[in-house]
Design an enzyme around this catalytic site. Structure first.
Site, PDB file in Angstrom:
ATOM      1  N   LYS A 238       5.431  -5.109  -6.181  1.00 60.87           N
ATOM      2  CA  LYS A 238       4.792  -3.791  -6.264  1.00 60.87           C
ATOM      3  C   LYS A 238       3.543  -3.683  -5.395  1.00 60.87           C
ATOM      4  CE  LYS A 238       6.425  -2.300 -10.822  1.00 60.87           C
ATOM      5  NZ  LYS A 238       7.505  -3.273 -10.973  1.00 60.87           N
ATOM      6  N   LEU A 239       3.151  -4.760  -4.755  1.00 60.29           N
ATOM      7  CA  LEU A 239       2.057  -4.677  -3.790  1.00 60.29           C
ATOM      8  C   LEU A 239       2.505  -3.987  -2.501  1.00 60.29           C
ATOM      9  CD1 LEU A 239       0.472  -8.229  -4.240  1.00 60.29           C
ATOM     10  CD2 LEU A 239      -0.464  -6.030  -5.008  1.00 60.29           C
TER      11      LEU A 239
END
Length: 770
Positions: A238-239
């Protein structure tokens, strides 16, 4: 400091435990000459109740990792089996519930279409589904395996029954792959080689040597490492810039669960960016760590529980939220079930898990008094398995450089990467063209013909399988050696609609290998991602009746499009690059550069050629005049209905319309299309209102009835299949009646709208279509 850093990044190595048997204390050599205080310090360190900071936090010392022998003893440390046994019970129970639902036992006849020649998408092309009755038998084996895991009955055999059939079904259809289905298979495999039947199991009642016997620490280590990886890698994925920028799951902020935030505190945009994307990122990155430490575990369990309860309402993901909830207690002290159930009344002790603490020794563990020379093969294998398995699970999410053939705009076979909800897609156009090699005849196929799946549109490996299958099917229609071409337009994470595969390549003959890059995959135009901010400005500037579609295309390619007669005032605006627009019927061409636009005639085909050296970007802006006219008439009917109910309408109303406006339209045959739309919308609004006003008991009743009929069909269809295997097929008339009886459903009007999502209804919009 080094100790703290090492254990911070690997908190799953050990399980805190309240056990009577602890690991051997590390012996520190003392030098009386050089360190006269060493002896005193060592005595203080070994004093009962005076532990090092690391031992207090992790229940082991860094020196326990300093050699293979110490690590071997650590991973085989005797541990209370209570928490592991409770997880075994919960996991087995959830799988028993999952098999008729997400695994599809209740709808096998619809899923596999026995006797029909359809296109399938197995991991390996030689995998084929069994005949229908045998598929039901296979699911029965899986179901009894899950039940045996839950009860701890014939534990090893039950685990083998479950995982062998589960993985076969899993590999049989890639279109149903997802992260949590993959996780279930991993956990089933892990439990197979663990001693999870040492607590609250039928095996323990039948064999007293297994009852309340210690389990080696690596049993907990592997499970906790797996859950840590699920959270942490999901957070790392999710970065990605799309998630951090709030483009992945932007639509979730409109769900009713976020109404308190969206209406009272934030706007929908801020709710999406801060709560959905920011909160999801932080929770996934930190959950695995926070669940480990005593000080942070209670608050972490609260947030994790709330998170998974929300997911159960946001997504149709079956038992996954509840399975993850069942994993949270694994991070607690292993004896938590004993301490919990000891607080219950004694009269319930016969049905609750045991609370006695007189644990038995186990040959699977290494005890302090046992010399390391006495360690057996099982101890070594357990330690080796733990190390290799954890390393492999950390490696797989980043192994896409090996399986390059499965890489598309997202990497790898979706399911093992833990990139959960990171990507959202929308499809604007899908065109399938075939060409007869001998005659040169060209034709078109409906997207999805000969298959029930839609997932092939995003994955090159599935597209190859689908193209080969279509070529076989077309030969049955006297089409010799057909070529098959796909023109698929996809938007990922709210980008431009663009082609994902080269429409000029015959996919039947195209090369594909699981270990080589896909040569006919078109690159994702990530350089155009900043345009997404401009999209919002354009959409906000339009009225509610105007639609817009953003397109990006590659140099040298052409988009052939048809503007429906329902679409009035359709225009094409060039945002970047240069295009040539050909009006097919008029045989005219128009060249448009950046910021230029033109009107497109309705009811005609046109072609848009990208003639610039760089990709072109343009947008269609249009109004569905038919829908607008219908909406106006329906709005007038609702206004008239309100006036009738208020008694303010003075004009006479036809009897048929009067009955419709009063809601007494059950026996009226309505032929007017406007009235049909009005009635359909009115009934939907009534269903929404009923569900909103329903009491908890009514909602529970409706939910129970729905599940009852689902499990009822599973049982009846399975019984029919087992009867067929034993006694053969009955007469067709009898079989038809039996299946019709199994297909009975709940017909109460209150349950008719169950499949519709109240607050996430999809509006019917028309687009500029191929």
């Amino acid at each position: 400091m080094k100790k703290d850093l090492l254990c911070f990044f690997f908190p799953f190595i050990i399980v805190k435990e309240a056990s009577l048997i602890d690991s051997t204390t590390c012996k520190k050599p003392s030098n009386k000459k050089k360190n006269p205080k060493g002896k005193i310090m060592m005595a203080a360190w070994n004093r009962s109740g005076d532990e090092s900071r690391m031992r207090k936090l992790f229940r082991f010392e860094l020196c326990d990792l300093s050699s293979w022998e110490r690590l071997l003893r650590l991973l085989n440390r005797p541990t209370d089996p209570a928490s592991l046994g409770m997880f075994r019970f919960l996991f087995g129970m959830l799988m028993v519930i999952d098999i008729p639902q997400e695994r599809g036992m209740s709808s096998l006849d619809y899923k596999y279409l026995d006797g029909m020649d359809v296109c399938r998408f197995p991991l390996f092309n030689f995998l084929k589904p069994l005949p229908m009755d045998w598929m039901y038998l296979l699911y029965v084996v899986m179901l009894f395996g899950a039940l045996g895991i839950m009860l701890g009955c014939l534990y090893r055999i039950s685990c083998l029954m479950f995982i062998s059939t589960y993985w076969y079904v899993f590999f049989l259809d890639k279109t149903t792959w997802n992260n949590h289905s993959y996780l279930y298979g991993l956990i089933g495999f892990q439990l197979t080689i663990m001693d999870a039947n040492r607590y609250w199991s039928i095996d323990g009642l039948l064999n007293l040597k297994k009852k309340n016997a210690h389990v080696p620490l690596w049993n907990y280590t592997v499970l906790r490492a797996q859950i840590f990886i699920v959270y942490f890698i999901a957070g790392v994925k999710k970065l990605d810039g799309d998630w951090v920028g709030g483009y992945s799951m932007n639509y979730l902020s409109q769900h009713w669960l976020f109404d308190p935030l969206g209406k009272l505190i934030f706007t929908d945009e801020m709710t999406s960016l801060i709560v959905v994307h920011g909160g999801g990122l932080i929770l996934d990155l930190t959950a695995g760590y926070l669940l480990f430490f005593d000080a942070t575990r209670p608050i972490s369990i609260v947030f994790v529980t709330y998170f998974h309860c929300m997911n159960s309402q946001l997504f149709s993901i079956g038992m996954f939220p509840y399975a993850m909830l069942a994993t949270s207690p694994l991070f607690c002290y292993p004896d938590w079930p004993r301490r919990l159930f000891a607080k219950f009344p004694i009269c319930l002790s016969g049905v609750l898990p045991p609370v006695m603490t007189n644990l038995q020794t186990s040959v699977s563990c290494l005890y302090p008094e046992v010399e390391l020379k006495a360690k057996g093969l099982r101890h070594k294998l357990g330690a080796v398995f733990t190390i290799i398995y954890i390393a492999e699970q950390f490696f797989l999410p980043y192994s896409h450089f090996i399986t390059q053939g499965y890489n598309n705009w997202t990497n790898g076979l979706y399911g093992y990467s833990w990139d959960m909800m990171v990507h959202s897609r929308s499809h604007q156009h899908v065109k399938i063209t075939y060409r007869d090699t001998k005659t040169g005849d060209i034709g078109y196929l409906n997207p999805g013909v000969f298959t029930q799946s839609r997932r092939w549109k995003d994955h090159g490996d599935m597209l190859k399988q689908y193209a080969v299958c279509l070529s076989h099917q077309l030969t049955k229609y006297n089409i010799s050696e057909p070529e098959v071409y796909f023109d698929i337009w996809v938007s990922i994470n709210e980008r431009f609609q663009q082609r994902i595969f080269d429409p000029r390549v015959d996919i039947v003959k195209a090369d594909w290998s699981p270990f080589k890059s896909n040569p006919w995959l078109m690159p994702l135009l990530v350089d155009l991602s900043p345009w997404r901010a401009k999209f919002s400005e354009v959409e906000n500037a339009l009225d509610n009746q105007t639609e817009v579609v953003f397109i990006a295309d590659f140099p040298g390619l052409c988009l052939e499009n048809f503007v429906s007669e329902d679409l009035g005032n359709t225009s094409l605006h060039v945002l970047q690059g240069e295009v040539n627009v050909e009006i097919v019927m008029e045989k005219k061409n128009y060249t448009l550069k950046k910021d230029e636009k033109m009107q497109l005639p309705a009811g005609e085909y046109h072609k848009v050629y990208t003639i610039s050296q760089e990709p072109s970007c343009y947008m269609y802006i249009y109004v569905n005049t038919t829908d607008v006219a219908v909406e106006k008439k329906v709005a007038k009917l609702f206004e008239l209905q309100e006036q009738v109910r208020n008694g303010t309408e003075t004009e006479p109303i036809p009897p048929e319309l009067q009955n419709i406006l009063n809601g007494t339209n059950g026996d009226i045959n309505v032929t007017d299309p406007i009235l049909r739309v009005f009635l359909r919308r009115q009934r939907r609004m009534e269903e929404v209102q009923k569900r909103r006003n329903a009491t908890i008991l009514e909602k529970l009743y409706r939910f129970s009835i729905k599940k009852y009929y689902l499990f009822r069909r599973s049982f009846l269809m399975t019984a029919i299949a087992m009867r067929n295997l034993v006694f053969g097929l009955p007469p067709m008339e009898q079989l038809t009646q039996e299946i019709a009886y199994a297909n009975l459903k709940y017909t109460d009007e209150q349950a008719q709208g169950e499949t519709q999502n109240v607050n996430m209804q999809k509006t019917e919009t028309s687009h500029v279509e191929l």
